[in-house]
Each structure stands twice: as structure tokens, then as C-alpha cells.
Design a protein around this motif. Structure first.
Motif, short mmCIF file in Angstrom:
data_model
loop_
_atom_site.label_atom_id
_atom_site.label_comp_id
_atom_site.label_asym_id
_atom_site.label_seq_id
_atom_site.Cartn_x
_atom_site.Cartn_y
_atom_site.Cartn_z
N ALA A 273 60.17 -35.87 11.82
CA ALA A 273 59.90 -37.31 11.71
C ALA A 273 59.40 -37.89 13.03
CB ALA A 273 61.17 -38.05 11.27
N LEU A 274 59.71 -37.19 14.15
CA LEU A 274 59.39 -37.71 15.48
C LEU A 274 58.22 -37.00 16.14
CD1 LEU A 274 63.01 -37.98 16.96
CD2 LEU A 274 61.65 -39.84 16.01
N LEU A 275 58.18 -35.68 15.99
CA LEU A 275 57.13 -34.88 16.66
C LEU A 275 56.07 -34.53 15.62
CD1 LEU A 275 59.48 -32.56 18.75
CD2 LEU A 275 58.33 -34.64 19.51
N LYS A 276 54.84 -34.94 15.87
CA LYS A 276 53.81 -34.84 14.83
C LYS A 276 52.70 -33.84 15.13
CE LYS A 276 55.86 -37.83 12.23
NZ LYS A 276 55.39 -39.07 11.69
N ASN A 277 52.91 -32.98 16.12
CA ASN A 277 51.93 -31.90 16.31
C ASN A 277 52.61 -30.69 16.94
OD1 ASN A 277 51.61 -32.03 19.33
ND2 ASN A 277 50.99 -34.11 18.80
N LEU B 156 56.44 -27.49 23.11
CA LEU B 156 56.93 -27.98 24.40
C LEU B 156 58.46 -27.99 24.40
CD1 LEU B 156 56.57 -29.45 27.17
CD2 LEU B 156 56.47 -31.60 25.89
N PHE B 157 59.06 -28.51 23.33
CA PHE B 157 60.53 -28.56 23.28
C PHE B 157 61.15 -27.18 23.11
CE2 PHE B 157 59.79 -33.02 22.96
CZ PHE B 157 60.93 -33.59 23.52
N GLU B 158 60.43 -26.30 22.42
CA GLU B 158 60.93 -24.92 22.30
C GLU B 158 60.94 -24.23 23.66
OE1 GLU B 158 58.34 -23.49 19.26
OE2 GLU B 158 59.71 -24.07 17.63
N THR C 246 59.73 -37.40 27.88
CA THR C 246 59.47 -36.01 28.25
C THR C 246 58.04 -35.85 28.78
OG1 THR C 246 61.03 -35.25 26.58
CG2 THR C 246 59.48 -33.62 27.42
N ALA C 247 57.93 -35.31 29.97
CA ALA C 247 56.60 -35.10 30.57
C ALA C 247 55.82 -34.08 29.75
CB ALA C 247 56.77 -34.63 32.01
N GLY C 248 54.54 -34.37 29.55
CA GLY C 248 53.67 -33.42 28.85
C GLY C 248 53.57 -33.65 27.35
N LEU C 249 54.28 -34.67 26.84
CA LEU C 249 54.24 -34.95 25.40
C LEU C 249 52.85 -35.47 25.02
CD1 LEU C 249 56.60 -34.75 23.36
CD2 LEU C 249 56.86 -37.22 23.56
N LYS C 250 52.27 -34.89 23.98
CA LYS C 250 50.92 -35.28 23.57
C LYS C 250 50.95 -36.61 22.82
CE LYS C 250 46.81 -33.70 21.14
NZ LYS C 250 46.27 -32.80 20.13
#
Length: 281
Positions: free
Chosen positions: A259-263, A269-271, A216-220
């Protein structure tokens, strides 16, 4: 005796990684392992130690770590205090010298694996300050006048998260390997080791979802191998199946996404992606 690493039952080592380990051992040079966090750099040293049947000595580098600490530290303050108290031990300077991890590896009677973990966390001078010792496999203890020489040359594995550039002089002395992020096939093999017998449908759907998230583009912060293993452990514990992971536009966030997204930026972004998917219906 020539030590050869072939991987272990609990660690999936790709061909290029085993070649790199064995090349470093044959050349008697430190193996510098880079790669994004969670790709198994630290674990590699543990598995080399297990695979070759050698003891491992671990030196975890922090931002405050100095190269000298790997050799030894001299506690002048304690010696001064003891001299004021008239302690007998003050007459032997060796009582105030604390051996570091390099000293421990050098004085071992048997060959050991020495892990210098996350070298890029320390000051930029740190790798340069170790050049001589790693090259000559010896160092001088000024307080006692002794020279500590390696009885057996240790297998040295140095990890770096690529947070800062390492000096050229240091790089020249290392054999280098970059652990690429595992492709889907390698990842399946890794998961099978940790979760044997996992349903194929669940694994296929989960990995498809995982790689979609990573791309996913933009993932920190991209989720890593260790995080996908944690996620699958939770999915199995909750007894979820492939159907539960099916993506729908209303919810771009995967089940148990913590467990996957830590910030929070990545969660937002996904919302936002979910909101855009709904508004396009």
C-alpha cells in the motif's frame, strides 16, 4: 455575497490553506495549488465546492488536452457528412459546437467552482492559451460570431504536480499556494477524520513507521497521504495492532507494504537495508 471557506468536516484544511482559498476568492483570481501527488490538491476543490455550497465543474487535463477544448470544439467533419446526406440540421452551425468546461462554468446562472486539474500535464502553451479567457472572463466563438461572457465569475482552482515550470505570465495572474506534506500532528487529524476511533498506540506506531519510510534516503517514490490512509485501512481490516508493526532488523519492510511502496526499486531498497541490518548483528 462574499464566500468564505472554513474547511469541512471531512477535510482537514490548515490555516494557511483556508487563508489562500479566501484570498483567491476575494481577489477574484485563480488559485494555483501545487504540492506532491497525494497531498489533497484535487480534493481541495471538491471540499471548497461542498463547504461553500457551490456546484463543481471538473476539467481533467491530459497530455493531449488543448486549451481550445475548454472553450468549445467545432465538429467540421460531422457537418460535412451531414451536408452530403442532406440533413436539415446542417443549416445551424450551433449543432456542431460542443461546449467545453469553461463555457459550462461561464454560462452557469449561479457561481460555480471550476477545477482545472493537473495543468502541468498539458503542453507548455496550454496555460498561456488560457490567459485571456481567465483574465477577461469571456471568449469569442468564431463560427457563430457570439461572445460568451461569465454570468458569475467562477471560483477557479488549478492544480499542478510541479512536473514542469508554468509560464511567468500565467503565474502572475494566479494566487499561489503550495500544500506542504502534512506534519505528524496534521496527519493524525486527517487519519481521525477517515478512521475515527483508531487506537492511539496503532496510530502512533504506524505514523512513526510511515515517516521513517518517507525519510529513507534513496526512495524513488515517497508514499503520500492517500497511501497512508489506504495502509491504515488495511491494518484495521486485518485487525493488526501496534505490536505487529514493531520494527525488527530482520524485516525492514512494513506489514502490507504494497500500500506504501509502489515500485520494485523501493522494495529492493528496504530489502537491502534489512540485509545490512542482519549482517551487522
Amino acid at each position: 455575497m462574499m464566500h468564505r471557506f472554513e474547511g469541512t468536516a471531512s477535510y482537514v484544511a490548515t490555516d494557511d490553506l483556508t487563508i489562500a482559498v479566501n484570498a483567491a476568492v476575494a481577489l477574484e483570481r485563480p488559485l494555483l495549488v501545487k504540492g506532491e501527488p497525494g497531498t489533497g490538491k484535487t480534493e481541495l476543490a471538491k471540499q471548497v465546492s461542498e463547504g461553500l455550497g457551490l456546484r463543481m465543474i471538473e476539467w481533467n487535463v491530459k497530455s493531449t488536452t488543448k486549451a481550445q477544448q475548454g472553450l468549445y470544439e467545432y465538429d467540421a467533419v460531422s457537418r460535412l457528412r451531414d451536408s452530403q446526406l442532406g440533413e436539415e440540421r446542417v443549416h445551424d452551425v450551433k449543432n456542431y459546437i460542443k461546449k467545453g468546461k469553461l463555457w459550462e462554468a461561464f454560462e452557469a446562472d449561479e457561481k460555480v467552482v471550476l477545477l482545472i486539474d493537473e495543468i502541468d500535464k498539458a503542453d507548455i502553451e496550454f496555460p498561456n492559451d488560457l490567459l485571456q479567457e481567465l483574465d477577461k472572463m469571456e471568449f469569442h466563438v468564431y463560427e457563430t460570431g457570439e461572445t460568451v461572457k461569465a454570468r458569475q465569475r467562477p471560483i477557479i482552482i488549478i492544480t499542478s504536480n510541479n512536473e514542469k515550470e508554468l509560464p511567468d505570465a500565467f503565474l502572475r495572474r494566479c494566487f499561489f499556494h503550495y500544500i506542504r506534506f502534512p506534519d505528524a500532528e496534521t496527519m493524525r487529524a486527517i487519519v481521525e477524520v477517515h478512521h475515527p476511533g483508531i487506537k492511539d498506540s496503532l496510530l502512533t506506531t504506524a505514523l512513526t513507521r510511515f515517516y521513517e519510510i518517507r525519510d529513507t534516503a534513496g526512495l524513488k517514490k515517497k508514499p503520500s497521504t492517500s497511501e497512508v490512509l489506504d495502509w491504515l485501512k488495511l491494518l484495521l481490516a486485518e485487525d493488526l495492532d501496534a505490536e505487529d508493526l514493531k520494527r525488527d532488523g530482520a524485516n525492514a519492510l512494513p506489514k502490507l507494504h504494497g500500500a506504501l511502496l509502489k515500485n520494485e526499486q523501493d522494495v529492493h531498497l528496504f530489502e537491502r537495508l534489512a540485509f545490512m541490518a542482519r549482517s551487522q548483528r
